[in-house]
Design a protein around this motif. Sequence first.
Motif, PDB file in Angstrom:
ATOM      1  N   UNK A  65      -5.973 -10.005  10.760  1.00 30.44           N
ATOM      2  CA  UNK A  65      -6.851  -8.700  11.319  1.00 30.44           C
ATOM      3  C   UNK A  65      -5.978  -8.297  12.222  1.00 30.44           C
ATOM      4  N   UNK A  66      -6.380  -7.460  12.375  1.00 24.44           N
ATOM      5  CA  UNK A  66      -5.329  -6.846  14.063  1.00 24.44           C
ATOM      6  C   UNK A  66      -5.978  -4.413  13.424  1.00 24.44           C
ATOM      7  N   UNK A  67      -5.316  -3.908  14.400  1.00 19.61           N
ATOM      8  CA  UNK A  67      -4.885  -2.867  13.976  1.00 19.61           C
ATOM      9  C   UNK A  67      -3.504  -1.743  13.735  1.00 19.61           C
ATOM     10  N   UNK A  68      -3.948  -2.039  11.480  1.00 20.84           N
ATOM     11  CA  UNK A  68      -3.417  -2.095  11.010  1.00 20.84           C
ATOM     12  C   UNK A  68      -2.588  -0.467  10.616  1.00 20.84           C
ATOM     13  N   UNK A  69      -3.954  -0.157  11.192  1.00 23.19           N
ATOM     14  CA  UNK A  69      -3.010   1.685  11.133  1.00 23.19           C
ATOM     15  C   UNK A  69      -2.485   2.097  12.388  1.00 23.19           C
ATOM     16  N   UNK A  70      -3.188   1.818  13.598  1.00 23.34           N
ATOM     17  CA  UNK A  70      -1.830   1.947  14.391  1.00 23.34           C
ATOM     18  C   UNK A  70      -0.615   1.238  13.779  1.00 23.34           C
ATOM     19  N   UNK A  71      -0.824   0.442  13.345  1.00 22.83           N
ATOM     20  CA  UNK A  71       0.808  -0.196  13.006  1.00 22.83           C
ATOM     21  C   UNK A  71       1.541   1.023  12.130  1.00 22.83           C
ATOM     22  N   UNK A 114       0.274  11.693   4.709  1.00 21.57           N
ATOM     23  CA  UNK A 114      -0.043  10.707   6.028  1.00 21.57           C
ATOM     24  C   UNK A 114      -0.723  10.894   6.159  1.00 21.57           C
ATOM     25  N   UNK A 115      -2.220  11.458   6.285  1.00 23.61           N
ATOM     26  CA  UNK A 115      -3.123  11.480   6.416  1.00 23.61           C
ATOM     27  C   UNK A 115      -3.969  10.993   5.032  1.00 23.61           C
ATOM     28  N   UNK A 116      -3.862  11.326   3.824  1.00 25.43           N
ATOM     29  CA  UNK A 116      -4.049  10.767   2.935  1.00 25.43           C
ATOM     30  C   UNK A 116      -4.158   9.266   2.730  1.00 25.43           C
ATOM     31  N   UNK A 117      -2.995   9.203   2.598  1.00 25.95           N
ATOM     32  CA  UNK A 117      -1.991   7.765   2.729  1.00 25.95           C
ATOM     33  C   UNK A 117      -3.249   6.875   3.495  1.00 25.95           C
ATOM     34  N   UNK A 167       0.741  -0.920  -0.114  1.00 31.06           N
ATOM     35  CA  UNK A 167      -0.231   0.210  -0.546  1.00 31.06           C
ATOM     36  C   UNK A 167       0.573   1.550  -0.080  1.00 31.06           C
ATOM     37  N   UNK A 168       1.881   1.509   0.520  1.00 34.92           N
ATOM     38  CA  UNK A 168       3.363   2.365   0.551  1.00 34.92           C
ATOM     39  C   UNK A 168       3.535   2.285  -0.742  1.00 34.92           C
ATOM     40  N   UNK A 169       4.027   1.307  -1.570  1.00 38.54           N
ATOM     41  CA  UNK A 169       4.471   1.950  -2.691  1.00 38.54           C
ATOM     42  C   UNK A 169       3.356   2.086  -3.945  1.00 38.54           C
ATOM     43  N   UNK A 170       2.464   1.360  -3.388  1.00 38.27           N
ATOM     44  CA  UNK A 170       0.780   2.316  -4.357  1.00 38.27           C
ATOM     45  C   UNK A 170       0.752   3.687  -3.914  1.00 38.27           C
ATOM     46  N   UNK A 225      -5.941   6.268   2.167  1.00 36.99           N
ATOM     47  CA  UNK A 225      -6.391   5.257   1.000  1.00 36.99           C
ATOM     48  C   UNK A 225      -6.884   3.923   1.495  1.00 36.99           C
ATOM     49  N   UNK A 226      -6.079   3.350   3.083  1.00 38.92           N
ATOM     50  CA  UNK A 226      -6.154   2.573   3.397  1.00 38.92           C
ATOM     51  C   UNK A 226      -7.130   1.204   3.769  1.00 38.92           C
ATOM     52  N   UNK A 227      -8.351   2.228   3.494  1.00 40.92           N
ATOM     53  CA  UNK A 227      -9.650   1.729   3.541  1.00 40.92           C
ATOM     54  C   UNK A 227     -10.125   0.951   2.317  1.00 40.92           C
TER      55      UNK A 227
END
Length: 516
Positions: A409-415, A390-393, A361-364, A396-398
């Motif tokens: 599963x888990x708190x990917x956003x927190x990571x 960072x906020x835009x990224x 996702x970071x690469x995209x 985009x994760x949704x």
Amino acid sequence: MFQKSSICYLSFPDSHSGCLGDTQFSFRMRQCGGQRSPWHASDRHYHSRAPVALQREPAHYFGYVYFRQVKDSSVKRGYFQKSLVLVSRLPFVRLFQALLNLIAPEYFDKLAPCLEAVCSEIDQWPVPVPGQTLNLPVMGVVVQVHIPSRVDKSESSPPKQCDQENLLPAPMVLASVHELDLFRCFRPVLTHVQTLWELMLLGEPLLVLAPSPDVSSEMVLALTSCLQPLRFCCDFRPYFTIHDSEFKEFTTRTQAPPNVVLGVTNPFFIKTLQHWPHILRVGEPKMSGDLPKQVKLKKPSRLKTLDTKPGLYTAYTAHLHRDKALLKRLLKGVQKKRPSDVQSALLRRHLLELTQSFIIPLEHYMASLMPLQKSITPWKTPPQIRPFSQDDFLRSLEHAGPQLTCILKGDWLGLYRQFFKSPHFDGWYRQRHKEMALKLEALHLEAICEANIETWMKDKSEVEVVDLVLKLREKLVRAQGHQLPVKEATLQRAQLYIETVIGSLPKDLQAVLCPP
């Protein structure tokens, strides 16, 4: 050139280890004075093709040690103690340990003459070229190794046995120049592999206290290899002693613990570094058929300065849920006596896929910051790469997050939020931004080479024409030094353009731009 005393201290297990017989381990030390060695042309060529994890260290040395301690009544202390150390900037731990395994026993018997002959043979070895399989003769044996390249498949596979019929004796084929037996290293901590992966990803300070330098160095190297294909951007010391010149720097309490993974064997470090947020204590390795008792997750307050039991002492809570399916597969493999290299391949693939799921996702998102190719015109400065938000990224994760490639599963956003504060985000972003800037420059050069330069020159002043020559030459020099990703045809066209432009100028200017 570098601190010989540090090498001497790091080449011997401390008195707490009690290593009898032969022991192999490794260390990593900062170059004296912190200066970086100048790069050579061969380094640039190697780096352009080698995986980031296998690139030469510019400011550190690796030391690979073969230590022998055996009873000997003829020696005053009652023991024969000697180490043979190979120092290199390359992290080829498997290759150099195999090499020492051949050389050291012979050296302990015959001493200096043996080393002179070996050094003479090694001097004749070819330089390592990523993607090539090399045959390396030493002491009557041919060691065959494949030097990994960026385009190799991720899974480890032994080198193709090429030119076997011409090699007598048959070569000793190494499956890898650098990969450890990951399963053996992680056997006591398998239930916490993902937590440890997160700690590595976030660049957290971690102390590894082990019973001996070989266990310490293998655990640290295994941990730092968890993030491949990401470059490990923090400091790490596979084996570290109280005699090290950086002891005070790492143990100070006047500032936050440094971003370093520190492998030690002296229990004194438990007391000295008890303020560190994460301490992994591993016991003696048990190589029986069953899975050894797994270390427990314990609160740092449970840390005792003397008799500390094995465990991962941390207040950290993992963001991602544990992959129980992986643990079941590995446990089934133990019960079925599956070979350790197969278990290691399973574990390595899991960690690789986990890292890739996190990074994709970071690469995209990063790719979306690149200006469109149609906005790159030949006679204007190319547009800038848009800044990373960072906020835009995170928004985009949704739709394009790690859930597309990973079932965990888990708190990917927190990571991700924690990752943004780590040296690894900074290292990854700088590298990607540099690559994109070079790509942008290459596209601009291609746009110039595809334009009609004679039409452009019609209404231009001499100053503007000379400026174009100088800029084109600068781009050409960078491109020829393999710093710009351009085709050979583009380089030839750029050279032709320079000659055409210079030919249109008065003779006096031509003489300045093309001195005899």
